[in-house]
Scaffold this active site. Sequence first.
Site, short mmCIF file in Angstrom:
data_model
loop_
_atom_site.label_atom_id
_atom_site.label_comp_id
_atom_site.label_asym_id
_atom_site.label_seq_id
_atom_site.Cartn_x
_atom_site.Cartn_y
_atom_site.Cartn_z
N LYS A 276 0.84 -1.20 0.00
CA LYS A 276 0.00 0.00 0.00
C LYS A 276 0.87 1.24 0.00
CE LYS A 276 -3.90 -2.28 2.17
NZ LYS A 276 -4.50 -2.77 3.41
N GLN B 143 -5.02 -1.34 9.62
CA GLN B 143 -4.93 -2.68 9.04
C GLN B 143 -5.57 -3.72 9.98
OE1 GLN B 143 -3.53 -3.44 5.89
NE2 GLN B 143 -4.47 -5.42 6.30
N ASP C 84 -11.34 2.81 3.91
CA ASP C 84 -11.72 1.39 3.83
C ASP C 84 -13.24 1.25 3.76
OD1 ASP C 84 -9.89 -0.63 3.55
OD2 ASP C 84 -9.42 -0.78 5.69
#
Length: 296
Positions: free
Chosen positions: A54, A98, A121
């Site tokens: 990422k 995460q 997200d």
Amino acid sequence: MTAILIDGKAFAASIREKVAAHVARLKADHDITPGLAVVLVGEDPASQVYVRNKGKQTVEVGMASFEHRLDADTSEADLLALVDRLNNDPSVHGILVQLPLPDHLDSDLVINSIDPAKDVDGFHISNVGLLGTGQKSMVPCTPLGCLMMLRDHYGSLSGLNAVVIGRSNIVGKPMAQLLLGDSATVTIAHSRTKDLPDVVRGADIVVAAVGRPEMVPGDWIKPGATVIDVGINRVPNGEKTKLVGDVDFASAVEVAGAITPVPGGVGPMTIACLLANTVTAACRANGVDEPEGLTA
Ligand code: NDP
């Protein structure tokens, strides 16, 4: 019939190009550099790989990447304090914590402490509600990538029968909402669904998000249907292992009209859509026009 292969690698590269072009315009015209902060707690090896990828791709499209690596025993209070700092940092437009988090941390609490406008997200309860009610939101990256591939293949999804296998909060449910938003007729199947093969046989679009290697054989697929395989399963392959999807590719490719391979299908789209969401968030935060074709 041999299905058309939907090339997620090439598609993801085209998304990254669009993102990079928009980032360049934001810098030149508005002096804005979109920034993505990724928070990793602990040392889960798979998560470390994701976070590294990422960060690398964020920089490659011209955005600022902020990585925060915290010890596995970080307290909830310290993690929430970091999220609060990132929420209030104007150089950060997207925040990603995460998952999975270590067991002592409450994932829902942490995710819902992210500013919804920076929740790239799309997991914050506000974004879930906005998506469910058809309002502008941050959309979870993997289903967004699937939607983009389907739109590209069909143009319009209106009236098509779609079956989503799997009802998780990160893939199945948002995928179903997105398909409904595009006026498909949507069925959500799960582990209690009766006669799953028959349900799948009625579908023009099959999205498999189960986590069971090669569970969907070709004879469940309606001839000519489009198959989006979200599954990522590592299985033994001689002395090594290999990745397979939730669909039995060898038999499905003979029946379907189009299919995503594993690897190289949905997988690469997820990070590309994270970058797309970050540039969208930066535009919204600054009242600047959003890039076209990068949101739901
Ligand atoms: P979850 O384990 O959270 O959900 C799996 C879903 O599949 C559940 O809803 C479950 O039903 C359903 N299911 C399980 N067994 C069956 C069965 N026999 N028949 C029908 N439905 C069944 O998984 P995720 O949604 O997180 O992920 C699904 C897959 O997608 C995994 O392989 C994962 O690795 C992959 N993935 C890939 C991503 C990418 O970037 N390409 C990103 C995210 C995930 P029930 O609710 O009834 O238990």
